[in-house]
Every structure is written in structure tokens, then in C-alpha cells.
Write a protein that holds these residues in place. Sequence first.
Motif, PDB file in Angstrom:
ATOM      1  N   LEU A  34       0.827  -1.206   0.000  1.00  0.00           N
ATOM      2  CA  LEU A  34       0.000   0.000   0.000  1.00  0.00           C
ATOM      3  C   LEU A  34       0.865   1.261   0.000  1.00  0.00           C
ATOM      4  O   LEU A  34       0.536   2.242  -0.673  1.00  0.00           O
ATOM      5  CB  LEU A  34      -0.943  -0.011   1.201  1.00  0.00           C
ATOM      6  CG  LEU A  34      -2.037  -1.074   1.160  1.00  0.00           C
ATOM      7  CD1 LEU A  34      -2.836  -1.059   2.463  1.00  0.00           C
ATOM      8  CD2 LEU A  34      -2.953  -0.882  -0.033  1.00  0.00           C
ATOM      9  N   ALA A  35       1.964   1.230   0.737  1.00  0.00           N
ATOM     10  CA  ALA A  35       2.860   2.379   0.754  1.00  0.00           C
ATOM     11  C   ALA A  35       3.479   2.604  -0.619  1.00  0.00           C
ATOM     12  O   ALA A  35       3.607   3.754  -1.070  1.00  0.00           O
ATOM     13  CB  ALA A  35       3.955   2.177   1.805  1.00  0.00           C
ATOM     14  N   SER A  36       3.825   1.541  -1.325  1.00  0.00           N
ATOM     15  CA  SER A  36       4.407   1.697  -2.660  1.00  0.00           C
ATOM     16  C   SER A  36       3.380   2.233  -3.649  1.00  0.00           C
ATOM     17  O   SER A  36       3.697   3.062  -4.497  1.00  0.00           O
ATOM     18  CB  SER A  36       4.994   0.373  -3.161  1.00  0.00           C
ATOM     19  OG  SER A  36       3.968  -0.546  -3.466  1.00  0.00           O
ATOM     20  N   VAL A  37       2.132   1.771  -3.530  1.00  0.00           N
ATOM     21  CA  VAL A  37       1.074   2.277  -4.402  1.00  0.00           C
ATOM     22  C   VAL A  37       0.843   3.758  -4.127  1.00  0.00           C
ATOM     23  O   VAL A  37       0.720   4.564  -5.046  1.00  0.00           O
ATOM     24  CB  VAL A  37      -0.237   1.473  -4.206  1.00  0.00           C
ATOM     25  CG1 VAL A  37      -1.402   2.156  -4.893  1.00  0.00           C
ATOM     26  CG2 VAL A  37      -0.065   0.064  -4.729  1.00  0.00           C
ATOM     27  N   ALA A  38       0.800   4.126  -2.846  1.00  0.00           N
ATOM     28  CA  ALA A  38       0.605   5.530  -2.480  1.00  0.00           C
ATOM     29  C   ALA A  38       1.747   6.387  -3.020  1.00  0.00           C
ATOM     30  O   ALA A  38       1.527   7.516  -3.472  1.00  0.00           O
ATOM     31  CB  ALA A  38       0.497   5.673  -0.972  1.00  0.00           C
ATOM     32  N   GLY A  39       2.956   5.844  -2.991  1.00  0.00           N
ATOM     33  CA  GLY A  39       4.101   6.583  -3.516  1.00  0.00           C
ATOM     34  C   GLY A  39       3.999   6.808  -5.012  1.00  0.00           C
ATOM     35  O   GLY A  39       4.388   7.858  -5.529  1.00  0.00           O
ATOM     36  N   GLU A  40       3.441   5.843  -5.727  1.00  0.00           N
ATOM     37  CA  GLU A  40       3.270   5.974  -7.169  1.00  0.00           C
ATOM     38  C   GLU A  40       2.186   6.989  -7.504  1.00  0.00           C
ATOM     39  O   GLU A  40       2.312   7.743  -8.457  1.00  0.00           O
ATOM     40  CB  GLU A  40       2.912   4.624  -7.786  1.00  0.00           C
ATOM     41  CG  GLU A  40       4.029   3.612  -7.738  1.00  0.00           C
ATOM     42  CD  GLU A  40       3.589   2.231  -8.208  1.00  0.00           C
ATOM     43  OE1 GLU A  40       2.482   2.114  -8.764  1.00  0.00           O
ATOM     44  OE2 GLU A  40       4.353   1.281  -8.000  1.00  0.00           O
ATOM     45  N   VAL A  41       1.129   6.999  -6.716  1.00  0.00           N
ATOM     46  CA  VAL A  41       0.004   7.891  -6.970  1.00  0.00           C
ATOM     47  C   VAL A  41       0.341   9.319  -6.571  1.00  0.00           C
ATOM     48  O   VAL A  41      -0.040  10.273  -7.232  1.00  0.00           O
ATOM     49  CB  VAL A  41      -1.260   7.402  -6.206  1.00  0.00           C
ATOM     50  CG1 VAL A  41      -2.382   8.407  -6.306  1.00  0.00           C
ATOM     51  CG2 VAL A  41      -1.700   6.056  -6.745  1.00  0.00           C
ATOM     52  N   GLY A  42       1.037   9.464  -5.476  1.00  0.00           N
ATOM     53  CA  GLY A  42       1.386  10.787  -4.983  1.00  0.00           C
ATOM     54  C   GLY A  42       0.426  11.228  -3.891  1.00  0.00           C
ATOM     55  O   GLY A  42      -0.583  10.584  -3.623  1.00  0.00           O
ATOM     56  N   ALA A  43       0.745  12.322  -3.269  1.00  0.00           N
ATOM     57  CA  ALA A  43      -0.051  12.827  -2.150  1.00  0.00           C
ATOM     58  C   ALA A  43      -1.369  13.412  -2.659  1.00  0.00           C
ATOM     59  O   ALA A  43      -1.479  13.854  -3.799  1.00  0.00           O
ATOM     60  CB  ALA A  43       0.736  13.885  -1.397  1.00  0.00           C
ATOM     61  N   LEU A  44      -2.351  13.396  -1.776  1.00  0.00           N
ATOM     62  CA  LEU A  44      -3.634  14.007  -2.102  1.00  0.00           C
ATOM     63  C   LEU A  44      -3.490  15.524  -2.174  1.00  0.00           C
ATOM     64  O   LEU A  44      -2.743  16.122  -1.401  1.00  0.00           O
ATOM     65  CB  LEU A  44      -4.677  13.668  -1.029  1.00  0.00           C
ATOM     66  CG  LEU A  44      -5.120  12.215  -0.908  1.00  0.00           C
ATOM     67  CD1 LEU A  44      -6.085  12.074   0.266  1.00  0.00           C
ATOM     68  CD2 LEU A  44      -5.771  11.740  -2.180  1.00  0.00           C
TER      69      LEU A  44
END
Length: 85
Positions: free
Chosen positions: A52-62
Motif C-alpha cells: 500500500l505504501a508503494s502504491v501511495a508513492g506511485e500515486v502521490g499525495a492528495l
Amino acid sequence: MANVNIRNLPDEVHRAIRIQAAHHGRSTEAEIRDILERATRPEQRLELGSYLASVAGEVGALTDEEHALFEQARIASPARAASFE
């Protein structure tokens, strides 16, 4: 536990496994089990939090706007207990 029969195993392969088993101090059957276990075991266990942390890193911050939308939705429909009836 399951049983497996391996047909048409080349003599050279069987001989190599027997030698490998003797080198490891176990039976040919135990050696084959070990080979199969190692072949099917993932090299690195995938942990959900890391994924989940890697996916969040790919998507970027809100963005501030996206964060506000989530906050509005949370306030508009608060969490409630699930019903299984």
C-alpha cells in the motif's frame, strides 16, 4: 498430504537428485519435496502495508481539494456497524 507420481523422469535427472539427496543427508523423496517447496515459495513475501505504501508513492499525495472531498464524505456518511442479516 497429496501424493504425486512423476512419469518419464530421465535417468540422469533421477541420478542427479539421488546424489544431491545423499549430499544433503536425506532420502531422494525428501530431496524432491525440498526442491518443490523451494521452487514454489515466493522469494520475498509481499506485505500488505509495504504494498500500500508503494502504491501511495506511485500515486502521490492528495491535493487539498481531494482531502476536502474525503473529509466531506466522512462527515456526510459516518461509519456504521455492518449487518449480516
